[in-house]
Design a protein around this motif. Structure first.
Motif, PDB file in Angstrom:
ATOM      1  N   GLY A 114     -17.244 -48.382  53.893  1.00  0.00           N
ATOM      2  CA  GLY A 114     -17.294 -47.132  53.145  1.00  0.00           C
ATOM      3  C   GLY A 114     -17.490 -47.381  51.661  1.00  0.00           C
ATOM      4  N   THR A 115     -16.915 -46.513  50.854  1.00  0.00           N
ATOM      5  CA  THR A 115     -16.980 -46.632  49.401  1.00  0.00           C
ATOM      6  C   THR A 115     -15.676 -47.228  48.899  1.00  0.00           C
ATOM      7  OG1 THR A 115     -18.401 -44.682  49.245  1.00  0.00           O
ATOM      8  CG2 THR A 115     -17.282 -45.393  47.227  1.00  0.00           C
ATOM      9  N   PRO A 116     -15.697 -48.405  48.291  1.00  0.00           N
ATOM     10  CA  PRO A 116     -14.443 -49.046  47.870  1.00  0.00           C
ATOM     11  C   PRO A 116     -13.731 -48.234  46.795  1.00  0.00           C
ATOM     12  CG  PRO A 116     -16.343 -50.219  46.990  1.00  0.00           C
ATOM     13  CD  PRO A 116     -16.880 -49.197  47.944  1.00  0.00           C
ATOM     14  N   TRP A 117     -12.410 -48.294  46.823  1.00  0.00           N
ATOM     15  CA  TRP A 117     -11.587 -47.516  45.877  1.00  0.00           C
ATOM     16  C   TRP A 117     -11.836 -47.937  44.434  1.00  0.00           C
ATOM     17  CZ3 TRP A 117      -7.680 -49.365  42.611  1.00  0.00           C
ATOM     18  CH2 TRP A 117      -7.344 -50.706  42.769  1.00  0.00           C
ATOM     19  N   ILE A 118     -12.265 -49.172  44.224  1.00  0.00           N
ATOM     20  CA  ILE A 118     -12.703 -49.685  42.936  1.00  0.00           C
ATOM     21  C   ILE A 118     -13.878 -50.601  43.230  1.00  0.00           C
ATOM     22  CG2 ILE A 118     -11.104 -51.642  42.956  1.00  0.00           C
ATOM     23  CD1 ILE A 118     -10.891 -51.418  39.911  1.00  0.00           C
ATOM     24  N   ALA A 119     -14.839 -50.634  42.335  1.00  0.00           N
ATOM     25  CA  ALA A 119     -16.053 -51.418  42.593  1.00  0.00           C
ATOM     26  C   ALA A 119     -15.754 -52.905  42.703  1.00  0.00           C
ATOM     27  CB  ALA A 119     -17.068 -51.174  41.481  1.00  0.00           C
ATOM     28  N   LEU A 120     -16.562 -53.600  43.499  1.00  0.00           N
ATOM     29  CA  LEU A 120     -16.448 -55.049  43.589  1.00  0.00           C
ATOM     30  C   LEU A 120     -16.981 -55.700  42.323  1.00  0.00           C
ATOM     31  CD1 LEU A 120     -16.501 -54.227  46.763  1.00  0.00           C
ATOM     32  CD2 LEU A 120     -17.084 -56.645  47.064  1.00  0.00           C
ATOM     33  N   ASN A 121     -16.532 -56.923  42.078  1.00  0.00           N
ATOM     34  CA  ASN A 121     -17.150 -57.743  41.048  1.00  0.00           C
ATOM     35  C   ASN A 121     -18.606 -57.984  41.465  1.00  0.00           C
ATOM     36  OD1 ASN A 121     -17.965 -59.956  39.368  1.00  0.00           O
ATOM     37  ND2 ASN A 121     -15.812 -60.475  39.067  1.00  0.00           N
ATOM     38  N   PRO A 122     -19.556 -57.748  40.571  1.00  0.00           N
ATOM     39  CA  PRO A 122     -20.975 -57.925  40.946  1.00  0.00           C
ATOM     40  C   PRO A 122     -21.334 -59.337  41.394  1.00  0.00           C
ATOM     41  CG  PRO A 122     -20.798 -56.659  38.922  1.00  0.00           C
ATOM     42  CD  PRO A 122     -19.418 -57.168  39.231  1.00  0.00           C
ATOM     43  N   THR A 123     -20.434 -60.297  41.198  1.00  0.00           N
ATOM     44  CA  THR A 123     -20.719 -61.673  41.615  1.00  0.00           C
ATOM     45  C   THR A 123     -20.582 -61.883  43.121  1.00  0.00           C
ATOM     46  OG1 THR A 123     -18.415 -62.344  41.257  1.00  0.00           O
ATOM     47  CG2 THR A 123     -19.923 -62.567  39.385  1.00  0.00           C
ATOM     48  N   TYR A 124     -20.222 -60.842  43.875  1.00  0.00           N
ATOM     49  CA  TYR A 124     -19.901 -61.070  45.285  1.00  0.00           C
ATOM     50  C   TYR A 124     -21.075 -61.622  46.095  1.00  0.00           C
ATOM     51  CZ  TYR A 124     -22.166 -56.625  46.692  1.00  0.00           C
ATOM     52  OH  TYR A 124     -23.060 -55.607  46.933  1.00  0.00           O
ATOM     53  N   GLY A 125     -22.294 -61.422  45.618  1.00  0.00           N
ATOM     54  CA  GLY A 125     -23.436 -61.984  46.334  1.00  0.00           C
ATOM     55  C   GLY A 125     -23.465 -63.499  46.306  1.00  0.00           C
ATOM     56  N   GLN A 126     -22.867 -64.083  45.267  1.00  0.00           N
ATOM     57  CA  GLN A 126     -22.839 -65.537  45.130  1.00  0.00           C
ATOM     58  C   GLN A 126     -21.462 -66.125  45.432  1.00  0.00           C
ATOM     59  OE1 GLN A 126     -23.937 -63.545  42.257  1.00  0.00           O
ATOM     60  NE2 GLN A 126     -25.830 -63.460  43.459  1.00  0.00           N
ATOM     61  N   ILE A 127     -20.407 -65.364  45.139  1.00  0.00           N
ATOM     62  CA  ILE A 127     -19.046 -65.867  45.336  1.00  0.00           C
ATOM     63  C   ILE A 127     -18.394 -65.018  46.415  1.00  0.00           C
ATOM     64  CG2 ILE A 127     -16.834 -66.373  44.249  1.00  0.00           C
ATOM     65  CD1 ILE A 127     -18.254 -66.372  41.541  1.00  0.00           C
ATOM     66  N   ASN A 128     -18.271 -65.577  47.620  1.00  0.00           N
ATOM     67  CA  ASN A 128     -17.657 -64.849  48.720  1.00  0.00           C
ATOM     68  C   ASN A 128     -17.128 -65.836  49.748  1.00  0.00           C
ATOM     69  OD1 ASN A 128     -19.841 -65.253  50.880  1.00  0.00           O
ATOM     70  ND2 ASN A 128     -21.030 -64.332  49.203  1.00  0.00           N
ATOM     71  N   ALA A 129     -16.290 -65.350  50.646  1.00  0.00           N
ATOM     72  CA  ALA A 129     -15.626 -66.225  51.604  1.00  0.00           C
ATOM     73  C   ALA A 129     -16.607 -66.855  52.582  1.00  0.00           C
ATOM     74  CB  ALA A 129     -14.558 -65.433  52.363  1.00  0.00           C
ATOM     75  N   GLN A 130     -17.597 -66.112  53.017  1.00  0.00           N
ATOM     76  CA  GLN A 130     -18.569 -66.660  53.954  1.00  0.00           C
ATOM     77  C   GLN A 130     -19.284 -67.861  53.353  1.00  0.00           C
ATOM     78  OE1 GLN A 130     -22.233 -64.345  54.924  1.00  0.00           O
ATOM     79  NE2 GLN A 130     -21.471 -64.427  57.035  1.00  0.00           N
ATOM     80  N   GLN A 131     -19.701 -67.734  52.106  1.00  0.00           N
ATOM     81  CA  GLN A 131     -20.365 -68.841  51.425  1.00  0.00           C
ATOM     82  C   GLN A 131     -19.417 -70.032  51.282  1.00  0.00           C
ATOM     83  OE1 GLN A 131     -19.504 -69.884  48.062  1.00  0.00           O
ATOM     84  NE2 GLN A 131     -21.008 -71.546  48.205  1.00  0.00           N
ATOM     85  N   ALA A 132     -18.155 -69.760  50.925  1.00  0.00           N
ATOM     86  CA  ALA A 132     -17.193 -70.839  50.719  1.00  0.00           C
ATOM     87  C   ALA A 132     -16.903 -71.590  52.018  1.00  0.00           C
ATOM     88  CB  ALA A 132     -15.907 -70.270  50.134  1.00  0.00           C
ATOM     89  N   LEU A 133     -16.763 -70.866  53.107  1.00  0.00           N
ATOM     90  CA  LEU A 133     -16.471 -71.515  54.378  1.00  0.00           C
ATOM     91  C   LEU A 133     -17.633 -72.384  54.856  1.00  0.00           C
ATOM     92  CD1 LEU A 133     -14.739 -68.518  56.171  1.00  0.00           C
ATOM     93  CD2 LEU A 133     -13.638 -70.665  55.523  1.00  0.00           C
ATOM     94  N   ALA A 134     -18.844 -72.016  54.478  1.00  0.00           N
ATOM     95  CA  ALA A 134     -20.019 -72.765  54.911  1.00  0.00           C
ATOM     96  C   ALA A 134     -20.284 -74.003  54.067  1.00  0.00           C
ATOM     97  CB  ALA A 134     -21.248 -71.860  54.876  1.00  0.00           C
ATOM     98  N   ASP A 135     -19.632 -74.120  52.916  1.00  0.00           N
ATOM     99  CA  ASP A 135     -19.875 -75.225  51.982  1.00  0.00           C
ATOM    100  C   ASP A 135     -18.699 -76.178  52.010  1.00  0.00           C
ATOM    101  OD1 ASP A 135     -20.355 -76.951  49.920  1.00  0.00           O
ATOM    102  OD2 ASP A 135     -20.400 -75.421  48.345  1.00  0.00           O
ATOM    103  N   PRO A 136     -18.851 -77.389  52.555  1.00  0.00           N
ATOM    104  CA  PRO A 136     -17.711 -78.314  52.639  1.00  0.00           C
ATOM    105  C   PRO A 136     -17.168 -78.750  51.287  1.00  0.00           C
ATOM    106  CG  PRO A 136     -19.761 -79.410  53.235  1.00  0.00           C
ATOM    107  CD  PRO A 136     -20.078 -77.966  53.123  1.00  0.00           C
ATOM    108  N   ASP A 137     -17.942 -78.552  50.220  1.00  0.00           N
ATOM    109  CA  ASP A 137     -17.478 -78.913  48.884  1.00  0.00           C
ATOM    110  C   ASP A 137     -17.013 -77.694  48.082  1.00  0.00           C
ATOM    111  OD1 ASP A 137     -18.002 -81.665  49.160  1.00  0.00           O
ATOM    112  OD2 ASP A 137     -20.123 -81.341  48.732  1.00  0.00           O
ATOM    113  N   SER A 138     -16.683 -76.611  48.763  1.00  0.00           N
ATOM    114  CA  SER A 138     -16.296 -75.392  48.060  1.00  0.00           C
ATOM    115  C   SER A 138     -14.858 -75.480  47.559  1.00  0.00           C
ATOM    116  CB  SER A 138     -16.442 -74.179  48.972  1.00  0.00           C
ATOM    117  OG  SER A 138     -15.448 -74.191  49.981  1.00  0.00           O
ATOM    118  N   ILE A 139     -14.516 -74.529  46.703  1.00  0.00           N
ATOM    119  CA  ILE A 139     -13.150 -74.429  46.180  1.00  0.00           C
ATOM    120  C   ILE A 139     -12.172 -74.167  47.319  1.00  0.00           C
ATOM    121  CG2 ILE A 139     -11.669 -73.098  44.618  1.00  0.00           C
ATOM    122  CD1 ILE A 139     -14.289 -72.512  43.002  1.00  0.00           C
ATOM    123  N   TYR A 140     -12.563 -73.358  48.286  1.00  0.00           N
ATOM    124  CA  TYR A 140     -11.701 -73.051  49.430  1.00  0.00           C
ATOM    125  C   TYR A 140     -11.242 -74.330  50.131  1.00  0.00           C
ATOM    126  CZ  TYR A 140     -10.385 -71.283  54.079  1.00  0.00           C
ATOM    127  OH  TYR A 140      -9.723 -71.006  55.260  1.00  0.00           O
TER     128      TYR A 140
END
Length: 586
Positions: A455-481
């Motif tokens: 739906g519509t989030p109660w507050i907007a997401l940080n615009p960086t979500y296209g580059q910084i997100n959990a799916q990306q982190a889980l797929a990168d073995p050298d990620s911060i996660y």
């Protein structure tokens, strides 16, 4: 990062006999409204948290801390509670909450809840009855005073701006609120109030929670005379911290709470305690006599605000490694062997740690993992605020209408509308220090709205979500996660992370924070380059014997022990040695 580590276990290391479980735990803080929305209404909820438990268990955390999920008008993000024994409909039902607890316990994880008992919402039935009549038995549940010469009873100011007293016109008396006008303070001198709170605590503990994070717990006791606070030139309503921080009966109240409630359960408690020293910390957390397991000390939260009290939380000044090192060392030495530290640099009330204490541009990954190493290498229980494990950064909304936090909106109105400051100037301060930096929704994917909601989030997401997100982190073995996961596994595996004595090395180095953690069996050498330049230094630890190993590093290609080391910008390394054989490590 090293590749020496085996996959992290999906359950925590069990406590050693006689050792409190919370000393070995890693705590993950969730702001439920912004974590994960399961039903498309734009608000995170309890089912959303349940849906993400695999993510949290894989990370390796032991304990979830939920910010308030109680019924609330949400004037202050749920910290204005209108019913202490329920769940707000936007988050789900009490049955949903019970299912979450069952899921966590089945995974060998625990849950702590926010205990917000300095104040309630003005929509709480107690306050509604209190203001209905001076003769109500609930009148004395709150703090009321007559006017003084036609004005507020004292000059106390609210943390959210303006006076801390609001006139209740029908009765002609003022009520105290250290925060919003919609958050009247409870009267802890009233034994019926304390009994109500104790009964409520037992109710939640009997439902299965494992402890409490205690909101503003050192503000409970106020002097009955409410003397004026010291004011600076031009300051009309100063925050009267000198009168209500560690008030006259605080430790009496907490000792009673411990005897009546906490001593009867296997729980952890962490108190939010502004303006404390290590001496206060010992009084709160002494293993023999203290009322709490640990506290949040906020000295590090003032590093980039200077020492001016006026609007300190909104100012931003350069901070120094020297002061960070001094504060850290004072607390590590002050509580060792007697009390217990909480290690944190972020939460729902402060900016993102990588934007505040690291570099959210070129060195985002390196500085995020360096800061994590710092927190995990110290003695004390480490806290992860949701999104820290992704390296989330501050957000800079261009219009005040995009912000939701009451403190932020009050500040903007006061500075722009009342004082006439340029909007862009005030927005820049909000971009750096506003609480909504930490409250934008968790980005799970690069899909629209970051997979947080359909739906519509109660507050907007940080615009960086296209580059910084959990799916990306889980797929990168050298990620911060995955680096956080390595740190958690190390803490669960090596007792020195929990028990080791802290000793400072290189006390005057300009960019390197170096220290050891030592037990009878092990020693950990911690090297943290907080600088943006390459740094060379002589080996600062014990002789580089064959038994010393590079345990973990946040950048590839880190050097093994040798006489001269080269540390790259924001490089962190952990070196480990066994100081005697037979320590039982795998």
């Amino acid at each position: 990062m090293t590749d020496q580590l085996a996959p992290a276990p999906l359950t925590s290391r069990r406590p050693r006999p006689g050792e409190p479980w919370w000393k070995q735990s890693v705590i993950y803080q969730i702001y439920p409204r912004s974590f994960s929305d399961s039903n498309g209404d734009g608000i995170g909820d309890l089912q959303g948290i349940r849906d993400r438990l695999d993510y949290l268990q894989t990370l390796g955390v032991d304990v979830l801390w939920l910010c308030p999920v109680y019924p609330s008008p949400n004037r202050d993000g749920g910290y204005d509670i209108s019913d202490y024994r329920g769940v707000a409909p936007e988050f789900g039902t009490l049955d949903d909450w019970k299912a979450l607890v069952a899921d966590l316990h089945a995974r060998d994880m625990r849950l702590i809840m926010d205990l917000v008992v300095n104040h309630t919402s003005d929509e709480h039935p107690w306050f509604q009855q209190a203001r209905a009549s001076k003769d109500s038995p609930y009148r004395d549940y709150y703090l009321w005073r007559p006017a003084r010469e036609g004005r507020e009873p004292s000059n106390w100011g609210s943390h959210f701006g303006g006076p801390a007293w609001t006139l209740d016109e029908p009765s002609g008396e003022y009520y105290l609120h250290l925060f919003s006008t919609h958050q009247p303070d409870l009267n802890w001198d009233n034994p019926r109030v304390r009994a109500e709170i104790h009964d409520m605590m037992r109710w939640w503990l009997d439902l299965g929670i494992d402890g409490f994070r205690m909101d503003t717990i050192n503000m409970l006791s106020k002097p009955p005379a409410f003397p004026d606070a010291a004011a600076r030139a031009g300051e009309r309503f100063p925050v009267a911290s000198e009168h209500f921080i560690h008030g006259p009966r605080l430790f009496e109240y907490l000792a009673e709470m411990k005897a009546q409630v906490l001593d009867h359960y296997d729980v952890m408690t962490v108190g939010e305690t502004p303006d404390v020293t290590p001496e206060h910390g010992l009084a709160f957390t002494n293993a023999e006599t203290g009322p709490l397991s640990m506290i949040f000390a906020f000295e590090l939260m003032h590093l980039d605000a200077g020492h001016a009290q006026t609007q300190r939380k909104w100012t931003k000044v350069p901070w120094s490694l020297a002061e960070l090192r001094q504060i850290t060392t004072r607390w590590q030495a002050g509580l060792h062997g007697v009390g217990w530290n909480s290690n944190f640099l972020s939460n729902h009330d402060v900016p993102r740690l990588v934007s505040r204490f690291g570099d959210d541009g070129e060195f985002r990954l390196a500085s995020a993992t360096l800061l994590a190493t710092y927190l995990f290498a110290l003695q004390g229980t480490p806290y992860i605020y949701q999104g820290d494990e992704l390296g989330l950064t501050n957000v800079a909304f261009s219009d005040i209408g995009e912000y939701r936090d009451i403190d932020t909106l009050n500040y903007y109105r006061e500075q722009v509308n009342d004082l006439g400051r340029p909007p862009a100037e005030v927005l820049a301060e909000i971009h750096a220090k506003g609480r909504d930096n930490a409250r934008t929704p968790m980005p799970w994917t690069a899909e629209p709205n970051g997979g947080f909601t359909s739906g519509t989030p109660w507050i907007a997401l940080n615009p960086t979500y296209g580059q910084i997100n959990a799916q990306q982190a889980l797929a990168d073995p050298d990620s911060i996660y995955w680096y956080y996961r390595d740190l958690i596994r190390l803490r669960h595996t090596y007792p020195v992370f929990v028990d080791g004595r802290y000793d400072l090395l290189l006390p005057d180095h300009q960019t390197v924070f170096a220290f050891t953690r030592t037990t009878d069996d092990e020693q950990l050498l911690v090297l943290l380059n907080f600088g943006r330049e390459v740094c060379e230094l002589d080996w600062p630890g014990p002789p580089p014997l064959p038994t010393i190993q590079l345990l973990l590093a946040n950048l590839p290609g880190a050097q093994p022990p040798q006489s001269t080391l080269t540390l790259r910008p924001y490089e962190a390394r952990l070196y480990h040695t066994r100081t005697r054989a037979g320590d039982g490590l795998e």
